[in-house]
Design an enzyme around this catalytic site. Sequence first.
Site, short mmCIF file in Angstrom:
data_model
loop_
_atom_site.label_atom_id
_atom_site.label_comp_id
_atom_site.label_asym_id
_atom_site.label_seq_id
_atom_site.Cartn_x
_atom_site.Cartn_y
_atom_site.Cartn_z
N HIS A 94 44.49 37.29 13.53
CA HIS A 94 43.76 36.02 13.65
C HIS A 94 43.08 36.01 15.02
O HIS A 94 43.70 36.37 16.02
CB HIS A 94 44.75 34.86 13.52
N ARG A 136 37.42 25.51 15.56
CA ARG A 136 36.02 25.93 15.42
C ARG A 136 35.32 25.16 14.32
O ARG A 136 34.14 24.85 14.42
CB ARG A 136 35.97 27.45 15.18
#
Lengths: 250, 605
Positions: free
Chosen positions: B236, B256
């Site tokens: 990740h 994000r």
Amino acid sequence: MAATTFRVWRGDKGKGAFTEYRTDITEGMVVLDAMHQIQAESAGDLAVRWNCKAGKCGSCSAEINGQPRLMCMTRMDELPANEPVTLEPMRAFPHVRDLVTDVSWNYEVKKKIRKFTPRAPDAPDGSWRMAQEDVDRVQEFRKCIECFLCQDVCHVLRDHHKHDEFIGPRFFVYTAALEMHPLDTGDRLRDLKEDQAIGYCNITKCCTKVCPEHITITDNAIIPLKERVVDEFYDPVVKLVRLIRGKKSS
Amino acid sequence: MAEYERVEHDVLVIGAGGAGLRAAIEAAAAGARVGLVCKSLLGKAHTVMAEGGAAAAMGNVDDRDNWRVHFADTMRGGQYMNNWRMAELHAKEAPDRIHELEAWGALFDRTPDGRILQRNFGGHRYPRLAHVGDRTGLEMIRTLQDHAIHLAIDVHMEVTVVQLLKDGDRVAGALAYDREKGRFRLFSSGAVVLATGGIGRAFSVTSNSWEYTGDGHALAYSTGAELVDMEFVQFHPTGMVWPPSVKGILVTEGVRGEGGVLRNSLGKRFMFDDIPDNYRPQTADTEEEGWRYVTGDKAARRPPELLTRDHVARCIQREVREGRGSPHGGVFLDIAWIKERIPNAADHIRKKLPSMYHQFMQLANIDITTTPMEVGPTTHYIMGGIRVDGDSQMSTVPGLFAAGECAAGLHGANRLGGNSLSDLLVFGRRAGEYAARFAAERGVAQPPVSEADAAVARALEPFERSGSPEAPYAIQHELQRMMQDLVGIVRQEDEMKRALDGVRQLRRRAGQVGVTGNREYNPGWHTALDLDNLLTISEAIALAAIERRESRGGHFRDDHPDKDPQYAKFNIVIRRGADGSMQLERRPIPSLPAELAAIVEEQKS
């Protein structure tokens, strides 16, 4: 930071004593890191329950310097420097070994609470419509990670051992989440009054203070539930109306 | 005969995260007597850590979304290595699985008209993730847990399976031990569902909890089932990097999705510099367009921070390696900047990302509403796992099913964020349904006692070596460091061969491990038992990663940095050979049916 001394409760089934360990503390370490380091260095069989190490699963509850806390979210640099750190298991539950307690009572209690029962769906596709503001109120309760620290600190359980009569703050929060759920049609007020002894809570707010998720347990969950119970069973006007209409008060 | 408690279930579900719970619910609903084995306490499984959301093409926020788009996104993200049948079923069934959770009490965030709100996530063309702030996994596991406790499911908490047992070809049950008493439990069952999650604990920097030691992968392998795609491990892009003790803890992609941007030490949004060709048509050209996308402008394309995880992780790695990293070896993830764009930004951030706010405040003394976070890649997920039939989730061993992270197929070479929570609902349900059916047809099997006795004797060996200098923790740490360094985010053949040798050496040492204390709640003993699984899956990962001499999805080779079309034609299958050694095979990927191929084509623009 230099080496720190830990006084860790070790033993089985309630019998035990503090054992001292010293280990080096580096920047940012939490108490759970120190326990792992001690396991790896000198006490391979030190029993500690943990899982996510990110404050999300609620497994590593213990009493740190006498305060019920999550070991994974307690930073070493927030504890008094140059003093030994004391670690004990939660005292409101039966002891298993070292820092691990038997919390299975909580799981039994939850099963007895009437389950979620939604109203009929709002749309033909089987879905519902809910306003965010109605959801917000319940989402606060659903943040609960079931660490049971609130149960540990509740004097009705910890000091008076009313485990057979009283369900404790965790399950008042759980019941509040069901009672205030926008879709739920169940009624748990009689259970709260008669089988779960909500009246025993005298709102000292100790549970709210220890909640790692900052759920306002007493003000937002327990007090509103107490008010609903009072309205349901003790309101003279409601009683009179029921008497006239011949409706039972359940 | 060794002493153990004997328990019988029609369906034995091993693992009680989202997939295991969903399987148990379905099997119980079909009338099976179900046993649910939890390695920890019920409700603590790794699913609680999932943050961003569950992907389901409900089209609540953007009505252009439907299962065809979701299917194509999943296949593109997986570089077409996916089991297309699973990708199809997943895309079609995920919306029903989410609605079902709502019927069981889950409370997702809402749209203004009261429906389930959906958020943007990497690789998903439209806002698709049903979510609850940044604690979606907790909401899901609690909903499933609270639904399951009112069904005919026996829950075995803090019980660890050490071996699966067979009766002839079919799986017949399992030998396990309960942590509190240290006693053995012998399960007989008609079918077994593995839902044990992943393998993150084979690496030193991981977002995974201690349970993630590849148990299901190794149990299935040892019992003769095939593993597939083991080279595809997802790193990740955003884990915490500082302070050291929290390194690896996940920072949700939701940051994000809500407008958070990645910058290097020069303050540059470096993701704009490296956009893969197959994603260029869907990616914003300017920062302005990216911002419009995250704020819901349907005409805008997504910012490059929301490209797939494999790609973003490698870009971060590159920035750090080339000297443009943050002070502690990551890059900056900035959500605070949105205060330039919206009023009350701090409140908005706390509302949308409460766990992240809390996590950084408490563990790193950083207020994310004012200060950028430092983040770097962390081992997060394995796309590979037990090879299963797409419809039934049965492995190559009759009666042995697998669902969730420990099963392979849906995600191909790289998983899209949000596809894991929907995976475990869709395929947990399917595994439970088919396992109950199998058990009803075939009846409960009886595991041979001699095998159980042998497994007990093996499990107790570390106590006989209590004076041994080999401690389980040290071997586990060595393995984790080695896998991180040699089989991590950037791989090379010679390093991986060293890792393979290393695994074999560590296996010899693991055979000499001794533990102290008694059997009751002994973490040293437990760590010793986990080692075997960790070593098995580490070997499988290294072996498959050596064989795939190209870069694709989560698998990146410095010595073969490009995709090779030859390698697009097969999956790598691993199984145990007759001599006990690990065997590897290239298995051709069946071609897409015309109907699905047409969907892939139509969604390419």
